[in-house]
Design an enzyme around this catalytic site. Structure first.
Site, PDB file in Angstrom:
ATOM      1  N   CYS A   1       0.392  -1.414  -0.188  1.00 22.21           N
ATOM      2  CA  CYS A   1       0.199   0.020   0.206  1.00 22.21           C
ATOM      3  C   CYS A   1       0.641   1.145  -0.039  1.00 22.21           C
ATOM      4  O   CYS A   1       1.676   1.154   0.515  1.00 22.21           O
ATOM      5  CB  CYS A   1      -0.639   0.276   1.321  1.00 22.21           C
ATOM      6  SG  CYS A   1      -1.985  -0.920   1.143  1.00 22.21           S
TER       7      CYS A   1
ATOM      8  N   ARG B   1       6.372  -1.204  -4.298  1.00 29.73           N
ATOM      9  CA  ARG B   1       6.189  -1.182  -2.399  1.00 29.73           C
ATOM     10  C   ARG B   1       5.187  -2.170  -3.312  1.00 29.73           C
ATOM     11  O   ARG B   1       5.172  -3.129  -2.028  1.00 29.73           O
ATOM     12  CB  ARG B   1       5.807   0.220  -1.953  1.00 29.73           C
ATOM     13  CG  ARG B   1       6.508   1.199  -1.395  1.00 29.73           C
ATOM     14  CD  ARG B   1       5.173   1.865  -1.100  1.00 29.73           C
ATOM     15  NE  ARG B   1       4.970   2.128   0.084  1.00 29.73           N
ATOM     16  CZ  ARG B   1       5.523   2.491   1.351  1.00 29.73           C
ATOM     17  NH1 ARG B   1       6.829   2.830   1.592  1.00 29.73           N
ATOM     18  NH2 ARG B   1       4.614   1.760   2.197  1.00 29.73           N
TER      19      ARG B   1
ATOM     20  N   TRP C   1      -2.658  -3.042  -1.677  1.00 27.75           N
ATOM     21  CA  TRP C   1      -2.068  -4.290  -1.020  1.00 27.75           C
ATOM     22  C   TRP C   1      -2.935  -5.023  -0.640  1.00 27.75           C
ATOM     23  O   TRP C   1      -3.103  -4.398   0.657  1.00 27.75           O
ATOM     24  CB  TRP C   1      -0.828  -4.460  -1.246  1.00 27.75           C
ATOM     25  CG  TRP C   1      -0.082  -5.717  -1.392  1.00 27.75           C
ATOM     26  CD1 TRP C   1       0.465  -6.512  -2.567  1.00 27.75           C
ATOM     27  CD2 TRP C   1      -0.418  -6.858  -0.541  1.00 27.75           C
ATOM     28  NE1 TRP C   1       0.893  -7.715  -2.384  1.00 27.75           N
ATOM     29  CE2 TRP C   1       0.653  -8.573  -0.448  1.00 27.75           C
ATOM     30  CE3 TRP C   1      -1.002  -6.720   1.571  1.00 27.75           C
ATOM     31  CZ2 TRP C   1       0.942  -9.344  -0.030  1.00 27.75           C
ATOM     32  CZ3 TRP C   1      -0.612  -8.595   1.424  1.00 27.75           C
ATOM     33  CH2 TRP C   1       0.048  -9.624   1.006  1.00 27.75           C
TER      34      TRP C   1
ATOM     35  N   ASN D   1      -3.435   2.807   4.273  1.00 26.62           N
ATOM     36  CA  ASN D   1      -2.319   1.242   4.672  1.00 26.62           C
ATOM     37  C   ASN D   1      -1.969   1.440   6.194  1.00 26.62           C
ATOM     38  O   ASN D   1      -2.405   1.779   7.418  1.00 26.62           O
ATOM     39  CB  ASN D   1      -0.571   2.771   4.955  1.00 26.62           C
ATOM     40  CG  ASN D   1      -0.648   3.235   3.577  1.00 26.62           C
ATOM     41  OD1 ASN D   1      -1.376   3.152   2.934  1.00 26.62           O
ATOM     42  ND2 ASN D   1       0.352   3.007   3.406  1.00 26.62           N
ATOM     43  N   GLY D   2      -2.558  -0.285   6.376  1.00 26.50           N
ATOM     44  CA  GLY D   2      -2.557  -0.652   7.754  1.00 26.50           C
ATOM     45  C   GLY D   2      -3.719  -1.938   7.584  1.00 26.50           C
ATOM     46  O   GLY D   2      -4.466  -2.029   7.024  1.00 26.50           O
TER      47      GLY D   2
ATOM     48  N   GLU E   1      19.613 -17.539   0.890  1.00 26.02           N
ATOM     49  CA  GLU E   1      19.272 -16.167  -0.181  1.00 26.02           C
ATOM     50  C   GLU E   1      19.468 -16.368  -1.363  1.00 26.02           C
ATOM     51  O   GLU E   1      18.427 -16.055  -2.161  1.00 26.02           O
ATOM     52  CB  GLU E   1      20.001 -15.757   0.307  1.00 26.02           C
ATOM     53  CG  GLU E   1      20.236 -14.270   0.040  1.00 26.02           C
ATOM     54  CD  GLU E   1      19.082 -13.253  -0.336  1.00 26.02           C
ATOM     55  OE1 GLU E   1      18.020 -13.580   0.592  1.00 26.02           O
ATOM     56  OE2 GLU E   1      18.873 -12.268  -0.684  1.00 26.02           O
TER      57      GLU E   1
ATOM     58  N   LYS F   1      15.701 -15.925  -3.857  1.00 25.55           N
ATOM     59  CA  LYS F   1      15.779 -14.537  -4.903  1.00 25.55           C
ATOM     60  C   LYS F   1      15.216 -15.314  -5.905  1.00 25.55           C
ATOM     61  O   LYS F   1      14.305 -15.563  -6.592  1.00 25.55           O
ATOM     62  CB  LYS F   1      17.636 -14.612  -5.210  1.00 25.55           C
ATOM     63  CG  LYS F   1      18.320 -13.066  -4.066  1.00 25.55           C
ATOM     64  CD  LYS F   1      17.824 -11.709  -4.228  1.00 25.55           C
ATOM     65  CE  LYS F   1      16.449 -11.777  -3.136  1.00 25.55           C
ATOM     66  NZ  LYS F   1      16.994 -11.257  -2.696  1.00 25.55           N
TER      67      LYS F   1
ATOM     68  N   GLU G   1      11.131 -15.476  -5.152  1.00 25.46           N
ATOM     69  CA  GLU G   1      10.755 -14.754  -5.284  1.00 25.46           C
ATOM     70  C   GLU G   1      10.322 -13.793  -7.045  1.00 25.46           C
ATOM     71  O   GLU G   1       9.214 -13.557  -6.954  1.00 25.46           O
ATOM     72  CB  GLU G   1      10.628 -13.936  -4.601  1.00 25.46           C
ATOM     73  CG  GLU G   1      11.913 -12.814  -4.263  1.00 25.46           C
ATOM     74  CD  GLU G   1      12.640 -12.595  -3.483  1.00 25.46           C
ATOM     75  OE1 GLU G   1      11.678 -11.517  -3.055  1.00 25.46           O
ATOM     76  OE2 GLU G   1      13.573 -11.355  -3.314  1.00 25.46           O
TER      77      GLU G   1
ATOM     78  N   HIS H   1      18.761 -36.011   5.459  1.00 27.26           N
ATOM     79  CA  HIS H   1      17.732 -35.592   6.246  1.00 27.26           C
ATOM     80  C   HIS H   1      16.607 -35.695   5.420  1.00 27.26           C
ATOM     81  O   HIS H   1      15.710 -35.455   5.643  1.00 27.26           O
ATOM     82  CB  HIS H   1      18.321 -35.150   7.506  1.00 27.26           C
ATOM     83  CG  HIS H   1      19.755 -35.631   8.018  1.00 27.26           C
ATOM     84  ND1 HIS H   1      19.682 -36.347   9.285  1.00 27.26           N
ATOM     85  CD2 HIS H   1      20.458 -34.879   7.932  1.00 27.26           C
ATOM     86  CE1 HIS H   1      21.007 -37.278   9.056  1.00 27.26           C
ATOM     87  NE2 HIS H   1      21.747 -36.242   8.671  1.00 27.26           N
TER      88      HIS H   1
ATOM     89  N   LYS I   1       7.071  -4.654  -1.505  1.00 26.55           N
ATOM     90  CA  LYS I   1       8.386  -4.174  -0.880  1.00 26.55           C
ATOM     91  C   LYS I   1       8.690  -4.005   0.300  1.00 26.55           C
ATOM     92  O   LYS I   1       9.523  -4.295   1.289  1.00 26.55           O
ATOM     93  CB  LYS I   1       8.591  -3.260  -2.120  1.00 26.55           C
ATOM     94  CG  LYS I   1      10.169  -2.860  -1.523  1.00 26.55           C
ATOM     95  CD  LYS I   1      11.248  -3.358  -2.234  1.00 26.55           C
ATOM     96  CE  LYS I   1      13.101  -3.371  -1.750  1.00 26.55           C
ATOM     97  NZ  LYS I   1      13.741  -3.777  -1.814  1.00 26.55           N
TER      98      LYS I   1
HETATM   99  O1  M6R Z   1      12.655  -3.948   4.386  1.00 28.18           O
HETATM  100  P1  M6R Z   1      12.938  -5.439   4.644  1.00 28.18           P
HETATM  101  O2  M6R Z   1      15.003  -5.603   5.108  1.00 28.18           O
HETATM  102  O3  M6R Z   1      12.501  -5.788   6.800  1.00 28.18           O
HETATM  103  O4  M6R Z   1      12.056  -6.764   4.408  1.00 28.18           O
HETATM  104  C1  M6R Z   1      12.369  -7.745   4.932  1.00 28.18           C
HETATM  105  C2  M6R Z   1      12.179  -8.247   3.452  1.00 28.18           C
HETATM  106  O5  M6R Z   1      10.324  -8.542   3.676  1.00 28.18           O
HETATM  107  C3  M6R Z   1      12.015  -8.874   2.383  1.00 28.18           C
HETATM  108  O6  M6R Z   1      13.802  -8.738   2.987  1.00 28.18           O
HETATM  109  C4  M6R Z   1      11.851 -10.002   1.400  1.00 28.18           C
HETATM  110  O7  M6R Z   1      12.579 -10.937   1.854  1.00 28.18           O
HETATM  111  C5  M6R Z   1      12.171  -9.388  -0.021  1.00 28.18           C
HETATM  112  N1  M6R Z   1      11.983  -9.374  -1.015  1.00 28.18           N
HETATM  113  C6  M6R Z   1      13.635 -10.256  -0.222  1.00 28.18           C
HETATM  114  O8  M6R Z   1      14.192 -10.353  -1.615  1.00 28.18           O
END
Ligand code: M6R
Length: 613
Positions: free
Chosen positions: A2, A27, A79, A105-106, A486, A490, A493, A509, A608
């Site tokens: 949002c 965002r 969103w 927002n929220g 990580e 990547k 997502e 395991h 975001k």
């Molecule tokens: O803004 P933040 O670092 O707190 O966000 C945390 C996660 O939402 C963020 O890292 C998310 O996992 C990313 N999309 C990963 O690429």
């Protein structure tokens, strides 16, 4: 998640609102809308509301051909949380008479009981949103003064919110209130703005005020006022942001994500610039100096964060264990806050967040603060809620990260974690020689990352070869276990293919049952003490016909022997090696997602800034 943008001035509001919405697109959202009051002649009493499902470009299409001369209004990207993405659920939400418009927002947690109460009083609801209760409450309490109606409304709300309200009968007045969700006020020349973050306002002003929780701002044609909920006037500092903090431009790259991957030599440099004293083998973190005496008494560190920032925290645990005598725990913020925590003044809780807005991380540190822990932060977005609530901290100074997939901030977070651990470790057992070696290695990182980026074409070729697969396993050991997680995040997502990150030793395991010729493994296998064990795991995969792409250093014959493909990265100290190893992982994910035609900067369903819990 949002986004809000508001404008109050003398220029036509709609182009400014639409442009602001576009700048907030990153965002994450699934519908958009705006409400402006009055037409070109300043006619009052009339709201023009336009909403659309989908992208801001749909909204633009819907308003094209409409002559809208209004010079103040509010706009929103939604969103979906309560109610699916649709025009009726998009914001602004309106009261029964269509006079009052609200963007929010929220989440309003008590919306069901409020809705029942308002329906009993005759209010008619049209959407499935929690937001709609806000506008009906304002309607209920409105007696000619919008600010008072909003104040009374806020008293009734539980949850988190950033809210902006306009009334068609009140010329040039926008009332804005914040609790939990970020709101920034922009101060222009005889014009005022509000937005969820500074990037939306960058073309208009660099003078910003960060609202704190339970503050209310009133924007008018020629002034602004900020008050607390007791209606007392507040004088807030105006922050002047520099270009780096505002710059949001693709600089000729096809996507923000690619641009941000390529910005890493600079963002890493910015993470340590002015923060190291090579001759003393020590880091100098001005942001931590005010709490240094407390830090020296700390026995335990708990790192809390989400997503990629959580993986940075996972690696942070290894780094702190390596360089300090602290007990270290890492926890996803959404779990941490519900635990029965043993926190006290000997515990330091470190929040890591790019956006500084992540609701779970924010809630976690509020809980830790209540229990007396020292709260530190590593935050990129200046002045945001997490930065405000911490006792001390370090900014990334990496500039805005617009691509939903975090890249340059991850590597910047790792550098800062190392500097923090060294800062504390040098008061404990880390020697000058050890400190100096780490610092020398850190200063070489930008050049080494450049070397990897120069190799992007080869990584692209490998990615295209692997793009046909539907499942991937990523494995690594010790410092590179978080890198595996990580790397997998990547890929999943942005390309929407299944990928799992595992500690290599865990493979036997369970996950090994998945391996066959169609289930490739990305093995992070640098030339360190864990290599022989990694090789054994890779052999186990080969024995089951699994393909292996390894990320390793040059001249490691035994890795070559078990790999189908290899990406070579420069060598550095084992604790820093993940910073280099993750860069090809980012490019690999990027090129696969590009090959699949995905919306790389705005992947489906993701936001975001995750501002709801
Ligand atoms: O803004 P933040 O670092 O707190 O966000 C945390 C996660 O939402 C963020 O890292 C998310 O996992 C990313 N999309 C990963 O690429």
């Amino acid at each position: 998640m949002c986004g809000i943008i508001c404008y109050c001035g003398k220029r036509q509001a709609v182009p400014i609102l639409i442009n602001g919405l576009k700048r907030l697109e990153y965002r994450g959202y699934d519908s958009a809308g705006f409400a402006v009051v009055g037409d070109a002649e300043g006619e009052k009493g009339k709201s023009i509301v336009v909403k659309a499902k989908g992208r801001v470009s749909q909204l633009e299409k819907k308003k094209s051909g409409m002559e809208i001369g209004a010079t103040f209004g509010i706009a929103h990207t939604r969103w979906a949380t309560h109610g699916k993405p649709s025009e009726v659920n998009a914001h602004p939400q309106l009261d029964c008479k269509g006079k009052i418009s609200v963007v929010h927002n929220g989440i309003i947690e008590n919306y069901q009981e409020l809705k029942r109460e308002l329906e009993a009083k005759g209010h008619v609801f049209k959407s499935d949103t929690d937001t709609e209760v806000v506008v009906h409450l304002v309607e209920e309490y409105f007696q000619g003064n919008l600010e008072n109606a909003v104040l009374r409304t806020v008293e009734r709300l539980s949850g988190t919110f950033g809210i902006a309200v306009v009334h068609a009968d009140i010329d040039h007045e926008i009332v804005i209130v914040k609790r939990g969700s970020p709101i920034i006020i922009g101060i222009g020349e005889n014009e005022y703005f509000a937005a969820s973050d500074s990037s939306a306002l960058a073309p208009y002003t660099n003078r910003m005020i960060y609202l704190s929780d339970d503050e209310i701002a009133i924007l008018t044609a020629d002034d602004y006022h900020i008050k607390n909920l007791k209606n007392e006037d507040l004088v807030k500092k105006i922050e002047v942001l520099d270009d780096m903090e505002l710059h949001v431009d693709k600089k000729g790259f096809e996507h923000y994500m690619l641009k941000e991957i390529f910005e890493q030599p600079e963002s890493i440099q910015n993470a340590f610039r002015g923060r190291i004293i090579e001759g003393e083998g020590v880091s100098k973190l001005g942001g931590l100096e005010p709490v240094l005496d407390r830090i020296k008494k700390i026995k335990k560190l708990v790192i809390v964060s989400c997503g990629t920032s959580y993986y940075a925290g996972l690696l942070g645990r290894y780094i702190f264990e390596h360089l300090t005598q602290l007990d270290v725990e890492v926890e996803v913020a959404s779990e941490f806050r519900y635990r029965r925590l043993k926190l006290n003044e000997e515990v330091m809780v470190l929040a890591i967040s790019q956006s500084g807005e992540t609701a779970d991380t924010l809630a976690a540190i509020k809980e830790a603060k209540r229990k007396g822990a020292l709260i530190l932060g590593i935050v990129n977005a200046v002045g945001t809620a997490i930065a405000q609530i911490t006792d001390a901290g370090v900014y990334n100074h990496a500039g805005p990260e617009i691509g939903v997939a975090s890249t340059k901030i991850y590597t910047s977070q790792l550098v800062i974690l190392t500097l923090m651990a060294l800062f504390i470790g040098r008061y404990q057992s880390v020697s000058f020689m050890e400190g100096a070696e780490i610092i020398r290695a850190i200063t070489r990182l930008p050049e080494q990352v450049r070397e990897i980026l120069d190799n992007a074409e080869q990584i692209k070729e490998i990615a295209l070869k692997y793009a046909k697969y539907k499942n991937y396993l990523y494995i690594g050991r010790l410092f590179n276990f978080p890198t595996a997680m990580e790397g997998a995040l990547k890929l999943k997502e942005i390309s929407y293919v299944h990928a799992e990150g595992y500690a290599a030793g865990e493979m036997k395991h369970g996950p090994i049952s998945l391996i066959d010729k169609n289930f490739p493994t990305v093995a992070i296998a640098p030339d360190d003490l864990t290599l022989d064990k990694m090789i054994s795991n890779m052999m186990e995969i080969k024995a089951r016909d699994g393909k292996i792409l390894s990320v390793t250093n040059d001249n490691v014959r035994k890795v070559a022997d078990v790999s189908d493909d290899m990406i070579i990265v420069p060598r550095t100290l084992p604790i820093l090696q993940p910073i280099l190893n993750v860069v090809p992982m980012q490019l690999f994910a990027y090129y696969i997602a590009r090959e699949k035609g995905r919306d790389i900067d705005k992947p489906r369903n993701l936001a975001k800034s995750v501002t709801v819990e």
